[in-house]
Design an enzyme around this catalytic site. Structure first.
Site, mmCIF file in Angstrom:
data_model
loop_
_atom_site.group_PDB
_atom_site.id
_atom_site.type_symbol
_atom_site.label_atom_id
_atom_site.label_comp_id
_atom_site.label_asym_id
_atom_site.label_seq_id
_atom_site.Cartn_x
_atom_site.Cartn_y
_atom_site.Cartn_z
ATOM 1 N N LYS A 80 0.891 -1.158 0.000
ATOM 2 C CA LYS A 80 0.000 0.000 0.000
ATOM 3 C C LYS A 80 0.936 1.216 0.000
ATOM 4 O O LYS A 80 1.218 1.810 1.043
ATOM 5 C CB LYS A 80 -0.914 -0.043 1.236
ATOM 6 C CG LYS A 80 -2.088 0.899 1.155
ATOM 7 C CD LYS A 80 -3.097 0.585 2.243
ATOM 8 C CE LYS A 80 -4.178 1.635 2.340
ATOM 9 N NZ LYS A 80 -5.042 1.773 1.167
HETATM 10 N N1 PPE Z 1 -7.871 -1.965 -2.692
HETATM 11 C C1 PPE Z 1 -7.347 -0.723 -2.718
HETATM 12 C C2 PPE Z 1 -6.743 -0.216 -3.969
HETATM 13 C C3 PPE Z 1 -7.397 0.059 -1.553
HETATM 14 O O1 PPE Z 1 -6.884 1.282 -1.570
HETATM 15 C C4 PPE Z 1 -8.006 -0.454 -0.385
HETATM 16 C C5 PPE Z 1 -8.088 0.368 0.860
HETATM 17 C C6 PPE Z 1 -8.541 -1.752 -0.411
HETATM 18 C C7 PPE Z 1 -8.436 -2.481 -1.589
HETATM 19 C C8 PPE Z 1 -9.161 -2.389 0.803
HETATM 20 O O2 PPE Z 1 -8.208 -2.649 1.783
HETATM 21 P P1 PPE Z 1 -8.600 -2.762 3.326
HETATM 22 O O3 PPE Z 1 -8.873 -1.375 3.793
HETATM 23 O O4 PPE Z 1 -7.414 -3.378 3.950
HETATM 24 O O5 PPE Z 1 -9.792 -3.607 3.413
HETATM 25 N N2 PPE Z 1 -8.245 1.742 0.684
HETATM 26 C C9 PPE Z 1 -8.019 2.632 1.798
HETATM 27 C C10 PPE Z 1 -7.747 4.034 1.353
HETATM 28 C C11 PPE Z 1 -8.804 4.749 0.621
HETATM 29 C C12 PPE Z 1 -8.399 6.166 0.338
HETATM 30 O O6 PPE Z 1 -9.210 6.892 -0.283
HETATM 31 O O7 PPE Z 1 -7.318 6.601 0.749
HETATM 32 C C13 PPE Z 1 -9.112 2.510 2.858
HETATM 33 O O8 PPE Z 1 -10.153 1.919 2.628
HETATM 34 O O9 PPE Z 1 -8.875 2.999 3.968
#
Ligand code: PPE
Length: 308
Positions: free
Chosen positions: A157
Site C-alpha cells: 500500500k
Molecule cells: N484496494 C485498494 C486499492 C485500496 O486502496 C483499499 C483500501 C482496499 C483495496 C481495501 O483494503 P482494506 O482497507 O485493507 O480492506 N483503501 C483505503 C484508502 C482509501 C483512500 O481513499 O485513501 C481505505 O479503505 O482505507
C-alpha cells in the site's frame, strides 16, 4: 479533512498544525511512502480499532517491499495509535499511518534518507456518501489498467501506486459515475480505486484472487471469513467483465468504503440484493461490537474503554 488536536510524529504527540515537513522530502517527489487506512468504531466496551495489528503489519510489509526501514515495530505503532486516540478523545475515527522517505538526498534513489513516521486520526463518515451504503453506487470499468506485479509490487500500500487509482476514479467521476473498477493488463477484474470487489452469483460468492493485482485487503479477508460463517461458499478466482455484468449482486469493500453495494456497472443494472445486505450487516455488527464474535479483531483503546 477535519483537524483534530494531535498528530503522532516520529515518537511524539504534537499539535495538528505543527505536523510539517520540508518540500524537499523524497516521498513528496517520488511517492516513496507507505500508508494505511484504519477505522476505530464505538462499541459497547469503548472505542475499538478494527484489526489494528494486522494493519500495522501490512504497513511493515509494504515498507519492506519498497526498501523503507520504519524505525518502529508493529507493537510500538499499535501503542502509538492508542496514545493518539486517547489524546484526541474521538469515540470513532479514521486512522492514517504513513511512513515516507524524508529530507536528505533528492534523486531517484532514497538510500540513506531518514524515514518519517506519522499517524493521523480524524472523523471520516461514509467514504462514498451516506446513500452509497444503502442504495449502492454506479461504477464504470476504467480505461486505466491496474498496475501489475512486475511494474510495482501491488501488494504494497504505497503512496506512488495511488496515482493509478487517482486516474481511474477521476476518469469515472468525470464520466458521471461514483467509482472505477480496474482490470489487469490480462483483462481480468482486479479492484476498485480504493476497495476490493465481490460478486454474488446463484448464492455463491466470488472475489479476484491475490494474483490479480489487488491489494490484499483486510476487509476482504474479514468478509471472506464472515461470509463463510454465514454459510456462503466463497471462491477466490479469476473474474472477467462479463461476470460483473451478469452478476446477481456486486459489492465493494474496504476500511473506508466498508461494504458498499454496486447498483450498476457500465450502465448494466444490478441492484442491491439480500446477500450483500446480510454481509454488510454482519460486517458492521462486527466492527461495532454488536456481536460477541470476532472479539480478537476489536482492539479496544485502553483510555477509551468503558464497562459494557
Ligand atoms: N484496494 C485498494 C486499492 C485500496 O486502496 C483499499 C483500501 C482496499 C483495496 C481495501 O483494503 P482494506 O482497507 O485493507 O480492506 N483503501 C483505503 C484508502 C482509501 C483512500 O481513499 O485513501 C481505505 O479503505 O482505507
Amino acid at each position: 479533512m477535519e483537524a483534530t488536536a494531535k498528530i503522532w510524529m516520529n515518537g511524539e504527540l504534537i499539535d495538528w498544525d505543527d505536523a510539517r515537513v520540508h518540500v524537499g522530502v523524497h516521498g513528496l517527489h517520488y511517492g516513496t511512502g507507505v500508508f494505511e487506512g484504519i477505522r476505530c468504531y464505538e462499541t459497547p466496551t469503548g472505542s475499538a480499532v478494527f484489526r489494528l495489528k494486522e494493519h500495522m503489519q501490512r504497513l511493515h510489509n509494504s515498507a519492506k517491499l519498497i526498501h523503507l526501514a520504519i524505525p518502529y515495530s508493529v507493537e510500538e505503532l499499535r501503542q502509538a495509535t492508542h496514545s493518539l486516540l486517547e489524546a484526541n478523545g474521538l469515540p470513532s475515527c479514521y486512522i492514517r499511518p504513513i511512513a515516507f522517505s524524508g529530507y536528505g538526498r533528492l534523486g531517484v534513489s532514497a538510500k540513506g534518507n531518514p524515514v518519517e513516521t506519522v499517524i493521523m486520526a480524524w472523523p471520516w463518515g461514509t467514504y462514498l456518501g451516506d446513500e452509497a451504503l444503502k442504495n449502492g453506487i454506479r461504477a464504470k470499468i476504467s480505461s486505466w489498467q491496474r498496475i501489475s506485479a512486475n511494474i510495482v509490487p501491488h501488494v504494497a500500500k504505497a503512496s506512488g501506486i495511488y496515482l493509478n487509482s487517482m486516474l481511474a476514479v477521476t476518469e469515472a467521476q468525470n464520466a458521471g459515475y461514483e467509482e472505477a473498477i480496474l482490470l489487469t493488463p490480462e483483462g481480468t477484474v482486479a479492484d476498485g480505486s480504493g476497495e476490493n470487489l465481490f460478486v454474488v452469483k446463484n448464492g455463491e460468492i466470488y472475489t479476484p484472487d491475490l494474483s490479480t493485482g489487488i491489494l490484499p485487503g483486510i476487509t476482504r479477508e474479514s468478509i471472506m471469513r464472515i461470509a463463510g460463517e454465514l454459510g456462503y461458499k466463497v471462491h477466490q478466482t479469476i473474474l472477467i467483465r462479463s461476470d460483473l455484468y451478469l452478476a446477481d449482486e456486486v459489492f465493494m469493500c474496504g476500511t473506508a468504503a466498508e461494504v458498499t453495494p454496486l447498483r450498476s456497472i457500465d450502465d448494466h443494472e444490478i441492484g442491491v440484493g439480500p446477500v450483500t445486505q446480510a454481509i454488510q450487516k454482519a460486517y458492521l455488527d462486527t466492527v461495532k461490537g454488536q456481536t460477541d464474535k470476532y472479539a480478537e479483531w476489536r482492539d479496544v483503546v485502553p483510555g477509551l474503554q468503558r464497562a459494557s
